[in-house]
Write a protein that holds these residues in place. Structure first.
Motif, PDB file in Angstrom:
ATOM      1  N   GLU B 125     -10.441  36.525  -0.622  1.00  0.00           N
ATOM      2  CA  GLU B 125     -10.731  35.158  -0.069  1.00  0.00           C
ATOM      3  C   GLU B 125     -12.214  35.113   0.671  1.00  0.00           C
ATOM      4  OE1 GLU B 125      -9.720  31.636   0.410  1.00  0.00           O
ATOM      5  OE2 GLU B 125      -8.109  33.026  -0.743  1.00  0.00           O
ATOM      6  N   ALA B 126     -12.482  36.123   1.182  1.00  0.00           N
ATOM      7  CA  ALA B 126     -13.950  36.242   1.949  1.00  0.00           C
ATOM      8  C   ALA B 126     -14.770  36.213   0.949  1.00  0.00           C
ATOM      9  CB  ALA B 126     -14.032  37.386   2.797  1.00  0.00           C
ATOM     10  N   SER B 127     -14.447  37.031  -0.241  1.00  0.00           N
ATOM     11  CA  SER B 127     -15.342  37.259  -1.220  1.00  0.00           C
ATOM     12  C   SER B 127     -15.643  35.697  -2.119  1.00  0.00           C
ATOM     13  CB  SER B 127     -15.035  38.204  -2.340  1.00  0.00           C
ATOM     14  OG  SER B 127     -15.320  37.865  -3.661  1.00  0.00           O
ATOM     15  N   ARG B 128     -14.424  35.167  -2.311  1.00  0.00           N
ATOM     16  CA  ARG B 128     -14.388  33.891  -2.960  1.00  0.00           C
ATOM     17  C   ARG B 128     -15.243  32.765  -2.022  1.00  0.00           C
ATOM     18  NH1 ARG B 128      -9.516  34.753  -5.000  1.00  0.00           N
ATOM     19  NH2 ARG B 128      -8.341  33.980  -2.953  1.00  0.00           N
ATOM     20  N   CYS B 129     -15.036  33.005  -0.925  1.00  0.00           N
ATOM     21  CA  CYS B 129     -15.718  32.078   0.258  1.00  0.00           C
ATOM     22  C   CYS B 129     -17.134  32.320   0.106  1.00  0.00           C
ATOM     23  CB  CYS B 129     -15.100  32.433   1.600  1.00  0.00           C
ATOM     24  SG  CYS B 129     -16.028  31.420   2.952  1.00  0.00           S
ATOM     25  N   ARG B 130     -17.569  33.641   0.333  1.00  0.00           N
ATOM     26  CA  ARG B 130     -18.783  34.166  -0.073  1.00  0.00           C
ATOM     27  C   ARG B 130     -19.663  33.542  -0.944  1.00  0.00           C
ATOM     28  NH1 ARG B 130     -19.417  40.045  -1.411  1.00  0.00           N
ATOM     29  NH2 ARG B 130     -19.147  39.058  -3.483  1.00  0.00           N
ATOM     30  N   ASP B 131     -18.517  33.485  -2.368  1.00  0.00           N
ATOM     31  CA  ASP B 131     -19.342  33.140  -3.638  1.00  0.00           C
ATOM     32  C   ASP B 131     -19.307  31.740  -3.611  1.00  0.00           C
ATOM     33  OD1 ASP B 131     -19.495  35.604  -4.630  1.00  0.00           O
ATOM     34  OD2 ASP B 131     -17.731  35.333  -5.932  1.00  0.00           O
ATOM     35  N   ALA B 134     -22.314  31.245  -1.502  1.00  0.00           N
ATOM     36  CA  ALA B 134     -23.410  31.321  -2.298  1.00  0.00           C
ATOM     37  C   ALA B 134     -23.802  30.558  -3.389  1.00  0.00           C
ATOM     38  CB  ALA B 134     -23.388  32.907  -2.922  1.00  0.00           C
ATOM     39  N   ASN B 135     -23.040  30.015  -3.955  1.00  0.00           N
ATOM     40  CA  ASN B 135     -23.252  28.829  -4.822  1.00  0.00           C
ATOM     41  C   ASN B 135     -23.607  27.689  -4.220  1.00  0.00           C
ATOM     42  OD1 ASN B 135     -22.292  30.567  -6.986  1.00  0.00           O
ATOM     43  ND2 ASN B 135     -20.419  29.562  -7.015  1.00  0.00           N
ATOM     44  N   GLU B 136     -23.024  27.191  -3.322  1.00  0.00           N
ATOM     45  CA  GLU B 136     -23.329  26.020  -2.559  1.00  0.00           C
ATOM     46  C   GLU B 136     -24.715  26.172  -1.975  1.00  0.00           C
ATOM     47  OE1 GLU B 136     -19.109  24.719  -0.753  1.00  0.00           O
ATOM     48  OE2 GLU B 136     -20.452  25.328   0.515  1.00  0.00           O
ATOM     49  N   PHE B 137     -25.010  27.465  -1.440  1.00  0.00           N
ATOM     50  CA  PHE B 137     -26.485  27.700  -1.035  1.00  0.00           C
ATOM     51  C   PHE B 137     -27.498  27.600  -2.010  1.00  0.00           C
ATOM     52  CE2 PHE B 137     -29.724  30.872   0.172  1.00  0.00           C
ATOM     53  CZ  PHE B 137     -30.227  30.246   1.178  1.00  0.00           C
ATOM     54  N   GLU B 138     -26.915  28.058  -3.270  1.00  0.00           N
ATOM     55  CA  GLU B 138     -27.754  28.391  -4.229  1.00  0.00           C
ATOM     56  C   GLU B 138     -28.051  26.996  -4.727  1.00  0.00           C
ATOM     57  OE1 GLU B 138     -28.175  31.149  -8.327  1.00  0.00           O
ATOM     58  OE2 GLU B 138     -26.290  29.959  -8.173  1.00  0.00           O
ATOM     59  N   ALA B 139     -27.269  25.997  -4.865  1.00  0.00           N
ATOM     60  CA  ALA B 139     -27.321  24.738  -5.429  1.00  0.00           C
ATOM     61  C   ALA B 139     -28.086  23.906  -4.409  1.00  0.00           C
ATOM     62  CB  ALA B 139     -25.791  23.976  -5.502  1.00  0.00           C
ATOM     63  N   ILE B 404     -25.979  39.153  -1.841  1.00  0.00           N
ATOM     64  CA  ILE B 404     -24.540  38.900  -1.187  1.00  0.00           C
ATOM     65  C   ILE B 404     -23.611  38.795  -2.296  1.00  0.00           C
ATOM     66  CG2 ILE B 404     -25.521  37.961   0.868  1.00  0.00           C
ATOM     67  CD1 ILE B 404     -24.571  35.253  -0.387  1.00  0.00           C
ATOM     68  N   ARG B 405     -24.001  38.533  -3.476  1.00  0.00           N
ATOM     69  CA  ARG B 405     -22.980  38.667  -4.517  1.00  0.00           C
ATOM     70  C   ARG B 405     -22.738  40.022  -5.241  1.00  0.00           C
ATOM     71  NH1 ARG B 405     -25.502  33.549  -7.550  1.00  0.00           N
ATOM     72  NH2 ARG B 405     -24.072  31.839  -6.557  1.00  0.00           N
ATOM     73  N   CYS B 406     -23.558  40.767  -4.561  1.00  0.00           N
ATOM     74  CA  CYS B 406     -23.453  42.454  -4.943  1.00  0.00           C
ATOM     75  C   CYS B 406     -23.852  42.675  -6.338  1.00  0.00           C
ATOM     76  CB  CYS B 406     -21.831  42.819  -4.851  1.00  0.00           C
ATOM     77  SG  CYS B 406     -21.411  42.632  -2.926  1.00  0.00           S
ATOM     78  N   GLU B 407     -24.707  41.779  -6.862  1.00  0.00           N
ATOM     79  CA  GLU B 407     -25.228  41.929  -8.059  1.00  0.00           C
ATOM     80  C   GLU B 407     -26.124  43.053  -8.260  1.00  0.00           C
ATOM     81  OE1 GLU B 407     -26.951  38.314  -9.326  1.00  0.00           O
ATOM     82  OE2 GLU B 407     -25.260  37.271  -9.421  1.00  0.00           O
ATOM     83  N   THR B 408     -26.312  44.014  -9.534  1.00  0.00           N
ATOM     84  CA  THR B 408     -27.137  45.221  -9.288  1.00  0.00           C
ATOM     85  C   THR B 408     -28.468  44.383  -9.700  1.00  0.00           C
ATOM     86  OG1 THR B 408     -26.342  45.563 -11.476  1.00  0.00           O
ATOM     87  CG2 THR B 408     -25.643  47.023  -9.672  1.00  0.00           C
ATOM     88  N   SER B 409     -29.715  44.821  -8.978  1.00  0.00           N
ATOM     89  CA  SER B 409     -30.916  44.453  -9.043  1.00  0.00           C
ATOM     90  C   SER B 409     -31.338  44.561 -10.772  1.00  0.00           C
ATOM     91  CB  SER B 409     -31.850  44.759  -8.158  1.00  0.00           C
ATOM     92  OG  SER B 409     -31.851  46.309  -8.503  1.00  0.00           O
TER      93      SER B 409
END
Ligand SMILES: Cc1cc2nc3c(=O)[nH]c(=O)nc-3n(C[C@H](O)[C@H](O)[C@H](O)COP(=O)(O)O)c2cc1C
Lengths: 177, 411
Positions: B125-131, B134-139, B404-409
């Motif tokens: 849930e938290a991760s979905r929320c975070r995503d 993140a998406n909202e923030f990104e947009a 924050i999306r835990c993508e690898t760089s």
């Protein structure tokens, strides 16, 4: 899975019941021949240890069990995974009994399958009713095919169709049954 | 051999066999237990029915049952925990068939996986929320960055535009200032000219009034002259009368002289002197008559001239009156002109003051325009740095989002 002929038993239609705290335990070799049968199994199936040891596990097979369930069972355990199934078995005198079977492969130190193990427990009544209804559907599908292999395939296809209809995996489906 | 001994021997053999069987089973049990201790839970005691001893058989089954219970527990715990670790929380430890400690332990495991399920759910849930965040923030960021970039771009464009128009304005302001100064000067000279005009108009007025007065005097004088000339005409008529009288006297004198001559001629010698006088008188009379004629001619001429003079003076007098009226009219007009000129002068004076203000204003505008030009280049630099910042903001935020999306760089 063994080709030995199933001893033809005249069904009595009488049901036997496993105790709530009881556990049926059997082990088989890679071919499904019984290598161990506990006392509860010997009692409920009414076979002696001598009769069971080395016998194929279909010794207790009931004709109402769809082929596809055993196909799925073997497909699953031979690929190293566990499986749950509601199974109706027949005792040597023709009585039947329902079990909640859990079959797992047994591995050696190197991770190779060296045999199979099965624990059976007493199922809920409601689950038995659901399983019976489902198996009737699968049997109906299987009856349309003369070749056992084809029948098993068709039954499995039917089961998969029902699963995708419900949007569930077999495991999820089983635990809601 | 007696039967008792025989029976005894059989019993001994039986016991020996039993002991042997027991020994065999003890050996197997030991092996199975050792396997179990070693973690090898596969081994079971099989063919227990061959034990041929219900008690032994029960014991063997019990050992098997114990091993089965342990085995079931181990399999279940392994499979259910493995499933839980894969997120398949529906796969619970199946409690059925387990008793006592096994069951309690299994229940504990189920409780743990329940908690795990909950945590995982919360985590998901938290991760979905975070995503989502993140998406909202990104947009949002995308929007902001785009807006900022656009704003910066627009700003730069506008500042360039304003810059060029400010340059134009600066030039305009300078020329306006110059023009205003010039205008102020011109207005000043117009004011002076108007002042002068006003003064001149006053002078004209004064002169016209004066000439009007003179004209009036002239008319009076003309009238007086006319009457004088009239007197002269009358006098010349009187003279004419006198001259006619003299002319008659001269004619009679001539006749008398003629008679005297004739008489003198009769008297001969004696009359000779007289004859001379008589001819003298006759000449005188003739001369008088001639003079009288001449005077009459002169008087006639005088009378004609006088009449013409009277007429002329009348006309002059008329003309002067016309002139006088015109002058009066002009005087009135000039009077109005003077008033108007004074008004104009006042307005021009005010205009001059305002023009001054304008000129000063233009001066301010000019310096303000310079200041604006400076500000605009400042603005342009700001916009440029804004662009740079928004780009680095975007990059920074992208890194942040990736983190924050835990993508690898990928490095
Ligand atoms: C460990 C183990 C336990 C099994 N238990 C049963 C069982 O209780 N009843 C049963 O009918 N088949 C059981 N089977 C499946 C049988 O081997 C067999 O596939 C099935 O009875 C169908 O027989 P058939 O292929 O002759 O129709 C078990 C298999 C294994 C490996």
């Amino acid at each position: 899975m063994q080709g030995n002929l199933v001893r033809s038993v005249r069904l009595t239609g009488r049901e036997r019941f496993l105790g709530a705290d009881e556990l049926i335990v059997t082990k088989t070799d890679l071919q499904g021949r019984i290598t161990y049968a506990n006392r509860v199994f010997r009692r409920i199936s009414e076979y002696s240890e001598a009769e069971l040891l080395g016998a194929p596990h279909n010794i207790v097979r009931h004709p109402d069990m769809p082929r596809c369930v055993f196909k799925l069972l073997w497909d699953t355990i031979s690929s190293g995974r566990e499986i749950f199934a509601y199974v109706v078995n027949v005792a040597s005198n023709g009585d039947h009994y329902w079990v909640l079977a859990h079959v797992t492969p047994t591995f050696d130190d190197k991770g190779a399958i060296i045999g199979y193990h099965s624990n059976r427990r007493m199922p809920e009544r409601s689950s038995i009713d659901n399983a019976r209804a489902l198996y009737a559907q699968l049997n109906a599908e299987e009856k349309r095919h003369s070749s056992p292999a084809r029948a098993a395939e068709a039954g499995l296809a039917k089961l998969n169709a029902l699963l995708s209809q419900a949007g569930q995996t077999y495991e999820q489906f089983f635990f809601t049954l | 051999m007696n039967t008792a001994t025989e029976g005894h021997d059989v019993r001994i053999r039986e016991l020996e066999e039993r002991v042997q069987r027991y020994e065999t089973w003890v050996e197997r049990i030991t092996k199975v237990c050792e396997d179990a201790v070693a973690g090898e839970l596969e081994s079971r005691l099989v063919h227990v029915d061959r034990a041929g001893d219900p008690q032994l058989e029960r014991m063997l089954d019990s050992i098997n049952n114990a091993l089965d219970a342990v085995d079931a527990y181990v399999r279940e715990s392994r499979v259910s925990l493995d499933a839980a670790s894969q997120g398949k929380f529906f796969r619970r430890f199946v409690l059925k068939g387990l008793r006592g400690t096994y069951r309690h332990a299994a229940e504990t495991i189920n409780g743990a996986s329940q908690t795990m399920a909950q945590r995982t759910h919360e985590l998901a849930e938290a991760s979905r929320c975070r995503d989502r965040v993140a998406n909202e923030f990104e947009a949002f960021l995308q929007h902001v960055v785009e807006s900022v970039a656009k704003a910066a771009h627009d700003m730069r464009e506008s500042s360039a535009h304003i810059g060029s128009s400010v340059d134009g304005s600066a030039k305009e302001a300078v020329s306006a200032e110059t023009a205003a100064q010039q205008l102020a000067g011109e207005v000043q000279s117009v004011a002076a000219a108007t002042e002068q005009l006003s003064a001149t108009a006053g002078e004209i007025n004064r002169q016209i009034t004066e000439s009007s007065n003179v004209a009036r005097g002239a008319v009076e004088e003309a009238q007086r002259t006319q009457s004088t000339i009239g007197d002269l005409a009358k006098l010349s008529q009187t003279i004419g009368g006198v001259l006619r009288l003299i002319s008659e006297v001269a004619q009679q004198t001539n006749l008398l002289a003629l008679n005297a001559t004739i008489e003198a001629a009769r008297a001969g010698e004696a009359g000779k002197g007289f004859a001379v006088v008589a001819s003298e008188v006759k000449n005188l009379a003739k001369q008088t008559s001639k003079s009288t004629e001449e005077i009459t001619r002169h008087i006639n001429a005088i009378q004609t001239t006088t009449k013409a003079s009277v007429d002329a003076i009348g006309r002059i007098s008329q003309t002067i009156e016309v002139i006088s009226a015109t002058a009066q009219h002009i005087a009135t007009n000039v009077e109005q002109q003077v008033v108007a000129t004074r008004d104009i002068s006042a307005s021009i004076q005010r205009a001059a003051e305002r023009t001054d203000t304008v000129a000063r204003g233009m001066g301010y505008v000019s310096s303000a325009t310079h200041a604006t030009a400076d500000s605009i280049s400042e603005l342009d630099r700001a916009a440029q740095s804004l662009e740079t910042h928004s780009q680095s903001l975007r990059a920074e935020a992208q890194r942040f989002l990736a983190t924050i999306r835990c993508e690898t760089s990928g490095t």
